[in-house]
Design an enzyme around this catalytic site. Structure first.
Site, PDB file in Angstrom:
ATOM      1  N   HIS A  72     -62.941  45.713 -73.433  1.00 57.04           N
ATOM      2  CA  HIS A  72     -62.486  45.080 -72.191  1.00 57.04           C
ATOM      3  C   HIS A  72     -61.025  44.636 -72.294  1.00 57.04           C
ATOM      4  O   HIS A  72     -60.523  44.363 -73.381  1.00 57.04           O
ATOM      5  CB  HIS A  72     -63.401  43.919 -71.764  1.00 57.04           C
ATOM      6  CG  HIS A  72     -63.337  42.677 -72.590  1.00 57.04           C
ATOM      7  ND1 HIS A  72     -64.459  42.041 -73.069  1.00 57.04           N
ATOM      8  CD2 HIS A  72     -62.292  41.922 -73.020  1.00 57.04           C
ATOM      9  CE1 HIS A  72     -64.102  40.960 -73.739  1.00 57.04           C
ATOM     10  NE2 HIS A  72     -62.786  40.866 -73.734  1.00 57.04           N
ATOM     11  N   ASP A 116     -57.370  35.568 -66.372  1.00 54.36           N
ATOM     12  CA  ASP A 116     -58.751  35.279 -66.040  1.00 54.36           C
ATOM     13  C   ASP A 116     -59.070  33.805 -66.240  1.00 54.36           C
ATOM     14  O   ASP A 116     -58.263  33.052 -66.784  1.00 54.36           O
ATOM     15  CB  ASP A 116     -59.714  36.157 -66.862  1.00 54.36           C
ATOM     16  CG  ASP A 116     -59.248  36.334 -68.313  1.00 54.36           C
ATOM     17  OD1 ASP A 116     -58.516  35.462 -68.816  1.00 54.36           O
ATOM     18  OD2 ASP A 116     -59.623  37.338 -68.935  1.00 54.36           O
ATOM     19  N   ASP A 149     -65.591  45.293 -77.157  1.00 56.13           N
ATOM     20  CA  ASP A 149     -66.277  46.307 -76.343  1.00 56.13           C
ATOM     21  C   ASP A 149     -65.297  47.065 -75.447  1.00 56.13           C
ATOM     22  O   ASP A 149     -65.709  47.785 -74.545  1.00 56.13           O
ATOM     23  CB  ASP A 149     -67.379  45.655 -75.491  1.00 56.13           C
ATOM     24  CG  ASP A 149     -66.832  44.675 -74.452  1.00 56.13           C
ATOM     25  OD1 ASP A 149     -65.599  44.440 -74.412  1.00 56.13           O
ATOM     26  OD2 ASP A 149     -67.646  44.149 -73.659  1.00 56.13           O
ATOM     27  N   GLU A 204     -65.311  44.407 -67.960  1.00 52.73           N
ATOM     28  CA  GLU A 204     -66.293  44.912 -68.910  1.00 52.73           C
ATOM     29  C   GLU A 204     -66.596  46.395 -68.641  1.00 52.73           C
ATOM     30  O   GLU A 204     -66.205  46.926 -67.593  1.00 52.73           O
ATOM     31  CB  GLU A 204     -67.577  44.074 -68.811  1.00 52.73           C
ATOM     32  CG  GLU A 204     -67.383  42.591 -69.161  1.00 52.73           C
ATOM     33  CD  GLU A 204     -67.192  42.336 -70.670  1.00 52.73           C
ATOM     34  OE1 GLU A 204     -66.717  43.228 -71.396  1.00 52.73           O
ATOM     35  OE2 GLU A 204     -67.526  41.217 -71.111  1.00 52.73           O
TER      36      GLU A 204
HETATM   37  C1  F6R Z   1     -58.482  36.526 -72.392  1.00 59.01           C
HETATM   38  C2  F6R Z   1     -58.868  37.878 -72.127  1.00 59.01           C
HETATM   39  C3  F6R Z   1     -59.700  38.701 -73.050  1.00 59.01           C
HETATM   40  C4  F6R Z   1     -59.291  38.586 -74.510  1.00 59.01           C
HETATM   41  C5  F6R Z   1     -60.233  39.404 -75.379  1.00 59.01           C
HETATM   42  C6  F6R Z   1     -59.895  39.280 -76.851  1.00 59.01           C
HETATM   43  O1  F6R Z   1     -57.655  36.044 -71.359  1.00 59.01           O
HETATM   44  O2  F6R Z   1     -58.509  38.328 -71.108  1.00 59.01           O
HETATM   45  O3  F6R Z   1     -59.625  40.042 -72.661  1.00 59.01           O
HETATM   46  O4  F6R Z   1     -57.966  39.043 -74.658  1.00 59.01           O
HETATM   47  O5  F6R Z   1     -61.544  38.978 -75.159  1.00 59.01           O
HETATM   48  O6  F6R Z   1     -60.152  37.977 -77.265  1.00 59.01           O
HETATM   49  P1  F6R Z   1     -59.644  37.440 -78.683  1.00 59.01           P
HETATM   50  O7  F6R Z   1     -58.154  37.487 -78.635  1.00 59.01           O
HETATM   51  O8  F6R Z   1     -60.129  36.032 -78.769  1.00 59.01           O
HETATM   52  O9  F6R Z   1     -60.207  38.353 -79.689  1.00 59.01           O
END
Ligand code: F6R
Length: 260
Positions: free
Chosen positions: A140, A67, A138, A145
């Site tokens: 994702h 992303d 959450d 989301e």
């Molecule tokens: C990032 C991504 C997100 C993160 C998720 C967890 O490329 O795709 O899904 O993996 O938000 O973020 P952290 O690792 O910072 O807790």
């Protein structure tokens, strides 16, 4: 779905790095799917160390990001292309070439078109050998989301307030600085990876891990779609696994199959 619960995130990341390295090394056309955020940082450190030791390289590989924020400045340190480049690109990191790092174009005038182009670019790599995933509190994965389609392709997504709050730590602790849109691989896109390894650390991931591993498949917790993928390993620390009922069984099974 295999699950490994480790005492610390460092131990978990070392296990994950070995699994990633052996998959990439064995692949005829190595394509590594890479995540950003805090979670994979120890794993990337392990991969850099393995490269320095001469036991692993991404020299002949491609890397595909999950992303990118929409509208983030090209020189912003939190632009995912810049984050991944700093972690992985170059002979002093993992040997990955800059031109073989694929990221969505978050600066495109038309992000919807950029999302569709990115989906095609992923296909053009020949497919992801192993996808590294983090997990949102959450539920994702990438930036899919709650309530999104399980068969979605790469698309533009609006981030939940929870995700923007979680990520504000990267933006001077000010939620207003966190972009509200991202281009993200869809759940359908992610599910095409040959293998998936998802990492989750810390207490604030415990609800999402419980739903992912033991909950019903539900768009309310997007990561639960991974229950329908035939080759997934979920790697956690004790805190993230604290709400799992069958934790001991998962570790026994993983030990029997993987840990020596
Ligand atoms: C990032 C991504 C997100 C993160 C998720 C967890 O490329 O795709 O899904 O993996 O938000 O973020 P952290 O690792 O910072 O807790």
């Amino acid at each position: 779905m295999l699950v490994g619960v480790f005492a610390t995130k460092e131990e978990a990341s070392a296990f994950a790095a070995k699994h990633v390295a052996s998959t990439i090394t064995a692949a005829e056309n190595p394509v590594l799917g890479v995540a950003t955020g805090s979670t994979p940082l120890d794993l990337y450190r392990e991969l850099r160390q393995a490269h320095a030791d001469g036991t692993f390289t991404l020299e002949n590989a491609k890397a595909v990001a999950l992303d990118e924020y929409v509208g983030i400045a090209e020189d912003h340190v939190e632009r995912y292309r810049n984050v991944l480049s700093a972690e992985l690109v170059g002979a002093d990191k993992t040997g990955l070439a800059d031109e073989r790092l694929y990221t969505p174009d978050g600066s495109a005038a038309d992000p919807f078109e950029a999302a569709s182009q990115y989906d095609k670019a992923i296909k053009s790599t020949g497919g992801v050998s192993i996808q590294i995933l983090g997990l949102g509190s959450d539920g994702h994965i990438a930036f899919n989301e709650p309530s999104g389609s399980f068969v979605s392709r790469t698309h533009v997504e609006a981030l939940t307030r929870q995700t923007r709050e979680d990520n504000s730590r990267f933006f001077d602790n000010d939620i207003n600085n966190v972009p509200s849109l991202a281009i993200t691989q869809g759940l359908g896109t992610i599910m095409e990876a040959q293998r998936i390894i998802l990492l989750a650390f810390g207490e604030n991931k415990a609800d999402a891990v419980r739903e992912l591993v033991e909950g019903p498949i539900s768009a309310a917790w997007p990561a639960t779609i991974l229950q329908m993928h035939a080759n997934v390993i979920v790697v956690t620390d004790e805190a993230a696994a604290s709400k799992l009922e069958l934790k001991d069984f998962y570790n026994d099974r993983l030990a029997a199959l993987y840990r020596s």
